[in-house]
Design a protein around this motif. Structure first.
Motif, short mmCIF file in Angstrom:
data_model
loop_
_atom_site.label_atom_id
_atom_site.label_comp_id
_atom_site.label_asym_id
_atom_site.label_seq_id
_atom_site.Cartn_x
_atom_site.Cartn_y
_atom_site.Cartn_z
N GLU A 1 5.41 1.92 -5.83
CA GLU A 1 6.21 3.14 -5.93
C GLU A 1 7.03 3.11 -7.21
N LEU B 1 18.10 1.56 -1.70
CA LEU B 1 16.91 2.37 -1.38
C LEU B 1 16.59 2.27 0.11
N ARG C 1 14.21 4.93 1.88
CA ARG C 1 13.10 5.00 0.92
C ARG C 1 12.08 3.88 1.14
#
Lengths: 28, 458
Positions: free
Chosen positions: A18, B447, B452
């Motif tokens: 990612e 995150l 995420r």
């Protein structure tokens, strides 16, 4: 930091990968 | 036989890589050349480390190449970084002028390098400032912004000069079709809410830097008035009044609360964070710390070592994250223009009319006889051609290996930090040089808290 890092022990990447002032007056 | 058209790739030399984390190990890889990061499985990153970039999936390889995490074999990365820095200076579209409207300050902080006196910028110097700005705009094409930095001593003791100069500077910006904005470093003692909103709404001061050196007991040991009186409560009350005013949320101004850290107050930093939280100020203002540094004096000798400061800062960042705050962990932009001194026309003009290429020279006795940083006296008729500026060759000096930045992996996000300190023989390396891997770990924590990352324990 060690305590916070424990939060990452069980995480995984969802996909294969990612893509994710100190000089106040010296700079605009 | 078909030849591959994919260029051979390798890992950039401008990377920081986190320790592996997670149930199936992965890492955060941050490129200081792009200020971007990627989460990559340990398995894939091992291929990179072993020189087998061609074994990566095409999409991953392309993304890592685009983000400069991978680069073509043979690419001279340092030359490209230096070229990028020089191009940014050449194409700079902002005229940045620092102005010190007063030589005085209410406070007598023990680490300050300046010598203060009761002197305000007078009409003759203000006329010189305007002549100087006009000349700069006429001399160099391509400006789109005029940015003023109100500095000191304490700029609010020169408020009459700010009120006098601002309309003239704004008119000059309009005449040249430039955006106008200003920023101010102030001790906050005189920054009442009424004055704050005058500065924002009438004088377009859109960023403020205000110092609190810890909770009251720490701050008031060293940031005291010239006659020894405390200043913490006055500053905190001003900040509370600004945050409580309904105009603040929509005014567009930024307020940074700076805590200068050394061996005497680093333990009081968390107490200050608690005070700011208690008054709900962290929701409105951005808090940060900076190491006490030499200001033409020996103040840096009482500072934490770079390594110890980096460790202190990490713990503070972790505490802030734990408290639901969002400290700035990783630079999101490059730093091709390190500071005022390398900009072609930027300078600081002090209340005596002297122009310097650095903000830390005026009123500092240690530099009184040093001509190196002085550019001109703005009261004199302007020279037709600007005199050569010290540090105009800063990037050449880096490239020539005159400073350790030459081989440093954070050069693109740092720029060399402070040419003056290197010249003075003092290393100004920022904390991120020493703690970037742990910052990456904290970024992954953040995150994860934002949802995420996938948590398999849920």
């Amino acid at each position: 930091i060690a305590t916070l890092k424990e939060e990452l022990a069980t995480v995984e990447l969802d996909q294969r990968f990612e893509m994710v002032i100190e000089n106040f007056i010296c700079s605009p | 036989m078909t030849m591959s058209t994919t260029p051979a790739l390798r890992a950039s030399r401008y990377l920081a890589i986190s320790p592996a984390v997670g149930r199936r190990a992965f890492r955060m890889v941050y490129s200081t050349r792009s200020a971007r990061s990627a989460l990559v499985s340990d398995e894939d990153w091992a291929q990179v480390q072993q020189g087998h970039c061609e074994a990566l999936p095409e999409a991953l390889r392309q993304s890592l190449l685009e983000h400069k995490i991978l680069v073509p074999e043979g690419e001279d990365e340092q030359a490209l970084v230096i070229a990028h820095n020089k191009a940014a200076i050449r194409d700079d579209d902002m005229l940045y002028l620092g102005i010190s409207p007063s030589a005085n300050c209410q406070l007598g902080c023990d680490y300050c390098g300046q010598q203060h006196e009761n002197k305000r910028m007078d009409d003759e110097v203000m006329q010189g400032v305007m002549r100087r700005a006009e000349q700069k705009l006429a001399r160099r094409q391509g400006y789109q912004h005029l940015q003023i930095g109100w500095f000191g001593a304490e700029p609010l003791l020169g408020l009459a000069s700010i009120r006098s100069l601002t309309p003239r500077l704004q008119a000059l910006a309009r005449e040249h079709q430039l955006d106008y904005s200003a920023q101010m470093a102030t001790n906050g003692v005189a920054l009442t809410p009424k004055l704050f909103f005058e500065l924002v709404e009438q004088h377009r001061v859109m960023a403020f830097d205000i110092t609190l050196d810890g909770a009251r007991e720490y701050h008031d040991r060293r940031r005291v008035t010239k006659d020894g009186r405390p200043s913490f409560d006055t500053i905190l009350n001003n900040l509370r009044g600004i945050a409580a005013d309904p105009r603040f949320a929509g005014c567009g101004a930024s307020v940074f609360i700076r805590c200068n850290v050394d061996t005497r107050n680093h333990e009081g930093t968390l107490a200050l964070v608690e005070v700011l939280r208690e008054h709900d100020l962290l929701r409105h203002f951005r808090f940060y710390t900076a190491p006490v540094h030499s200001w033409g004096n020996d103040a840096h000798l009482g500072s934490l070592s770079q390594q110890r400061y980096a460790e202190f800062e990490l713990e503070l960042m972790a505490r802030l994250i734990e408290a639901g705050q969002a400290p700035s962990l990783l630079p999101k932009a490059l730093k091709p223009i390190v500071c005022m001194s390398v900009r072609e026309e930027a300078e600081l003009i002090d209340p005596y009319g002297e122009a310097f290429n650095c903000t830390e020279i005026s009123q500092v006795p240690a530099y009184k006889e040093v001509r190196f940083y002085r550019l001109d006296d703005v009261r004199q008729p302007p020279a037709p051609v600007a005199r050569p500026r010290p540090f105009a060759d800063w990037n050449d000096r880096i490239q020539a290996g005159e400073v350790p930045c030459h081989s440093c992996r954070i050069l693109p996000i740092c720029g060399g930090k402070c040419p003056k300190h290197w010249t003075d023989g003092i290393s100004p390396c920022p904390s991120i040089k020493h703690n970037i891997e742990s910052r990456l770990t904290l970024e992954m924590v953040r995150l994860n808290r934002q949802g995420r990352l996938v948590n398999r324990s849920l």
